[in-house]
Design a protein around this motif. Structure first.
Motif, short mmCIF file in Angstrom:
data_model
loop_
_atom_site.label_atom_id
_atom_site.label_comp_id
_atom_site.label_asym_id
_atom_site.label_seq_id
_atom_site.Cartn_x
_atom_site.Cartn_y
_atom_site.Cartn_z
N LEU A 161 26.46 26.68 -69.89
CA LEU A 161 25.24 25.94 -70.25
C LEU A 161 25.58 24.55 -70.79
O LEU A 161 24.86 23.58 -70.52
N LEU A 182 15.36 23.37 -67.60
CA LEU A 182 14.92 24.57 -68.31
C LEU A 182 14.93 25.79 -67.40
O LEU A 182 15.32 26.89 -67.81
N ILE A 183 14.53 25.61 -66.16
CA ILE A 183 14.51 26.73 -65.21
C ILE A 183 15.93 27.23 -64.94
O ILE A 183 16.20 28.44 -64.96
N THR A 207 18.59 26.77 -66.83
CA THR A 207 19.13 27.34 -68.06
C THR A 207 18.61 28.75 -68.30
O THR A 207 19.36 29.65 -68.70
N ALA A 208 17.32 28.96 -68.04
CA ALA A 208 16.74 30.30 -68.21
C ALA A 208 17.38 31.30 -67.24
O ALA A 208 17.70 32.43 -67.62
N ALA A 209 17.58 30.88 -65.99
CA ALA A 209 18.20 31.77 -65.01
C ALA A 209 19.65 32.08 -65.39
O ALA A 209 20.10 33.23 -65.29
N GLY A 229 20.90 32.01 -68.44
CA GLY A 229 20.87 32.88 -69.62
C GLY A 229 20.57 34.32 -69.25
O GLY A 229 21.17 35.25 -69.81
N PHE A 230 19.64 34.53 -68.31
CA PHE A 230 19.34 35.89 -67.85
C PHE A 230 20.57 36.53 -67.21
O PHE A 230 20.88 37.70 -67.47
N HIS A 259 23.15 37.52 -69.94
CA HIS A 259 22.79 38.75 -70.65
C HIS A 259 22.99 39.97 -69.76
O HIS A 259 23.42 41.03 -70.23
#
Length: 230
Positions: free
Chosen positions: A161, A204-205, A207-209, A211-212, A215
């Protein structure tokens, strides 16, 4: 906003360049970091000294400075080589320059991550591998390497990231990634807010992907390692 809409596709296309350069930097950093971590864990003092010096130096330098040094340094070296041998002067690829510069720099961070992950492995596991008759190579391949990757997953995800955001520095040497395209559109339309807002949403999109995915990999890596309660 209406003046920016016709350029929406142009801005979003820059996202593919941003993702590409991020993946290239991340892969280069992992390779460099793995070799430096091996050198840092070596029994040879010269290798340990080189590895620690490398980590200290490149963790201290600003990312932008590394990009300028590699880009303009390679340009000077190629000019001198072309003048000496009478060959055509090649252009410097901004993509390659930023990949090399940030790959080398973030390799220092990867080396620390891999080193910490290796030190977190209980010594008893290596002793158990020796007791089972596994050779040094099999101990590394079947025990050390998988556990290092498991232990390093959270930190590597965070580093990815960081690299994603730092990849915007490629715009200063002419690479048309997401932020540079947003800047070009902002200058053309005289609407700075809309292009940069679109770029921010794209980041943001991604980064969210990412991060998912991080995890998910963390959950998968912990599968079967949780203690079984009676």
């Amino acid at each position: 906003m209406t003046a920016t809409l016709p350029y929406l596709g142009y801005i979003v296309q820059g996202l593919t360049v941003t993702i590409g350069v991020t993946l290239a930097i991340f892969a280069s950093a992992m390779v460099v970091g793995a070799f430096v971590a091996l050198g840092s864990a070596s029994e040879k003092l010269a290798l340990v000294f080189f590895a620690r010096t490398y980590i200290t130096v490149f963790r201290a330098l600003p990312e932008l400075l590394c990009v300028f040094i590699v880009y303009y340094g390679a340009d000077i070296a190629l000019q001198a080589s072309a003048a000496r041998f009478g060959t055509p002067y090649p252009d410097i690829s901004p993509f390659a320059a930023v990949t090399v510069a940030l790959g080398i720099q973030f390799g220092a961070y990867c080396a620390e991550i891999f080193g910490d992950a290796r030190r977190a492995i209980p010594k008893g596991l290596h002793e158990a591998g020796d007791a089972l008759g596994l050779g040094p190579f099999k101990v590394v391949r079947r025990i050390t390497l998988p556990l290092v990757l498991v232990n390093a997953t959270p930190a590597l995800g965070n580093l990815f990231l960081v690299i994603l955001k730092v990849s915007a520095l490629a715009s200063v040497i002419g690479l048309e990634e997401l932020t540079r395209r947003a800047k070009i559109v902002a200058g053309t339309t005289r609407e700075p807010f809309a292009p940069y807002a679109i770029a921010a949403i794209c980041f943001l999109i991604v980064t969210a992907a990412a991060g998912f995915l991080q995890h998910y990999l963390e959950r998968r890596s912990q599968f079967g390692r949780r203690a079984v309660k009676p």
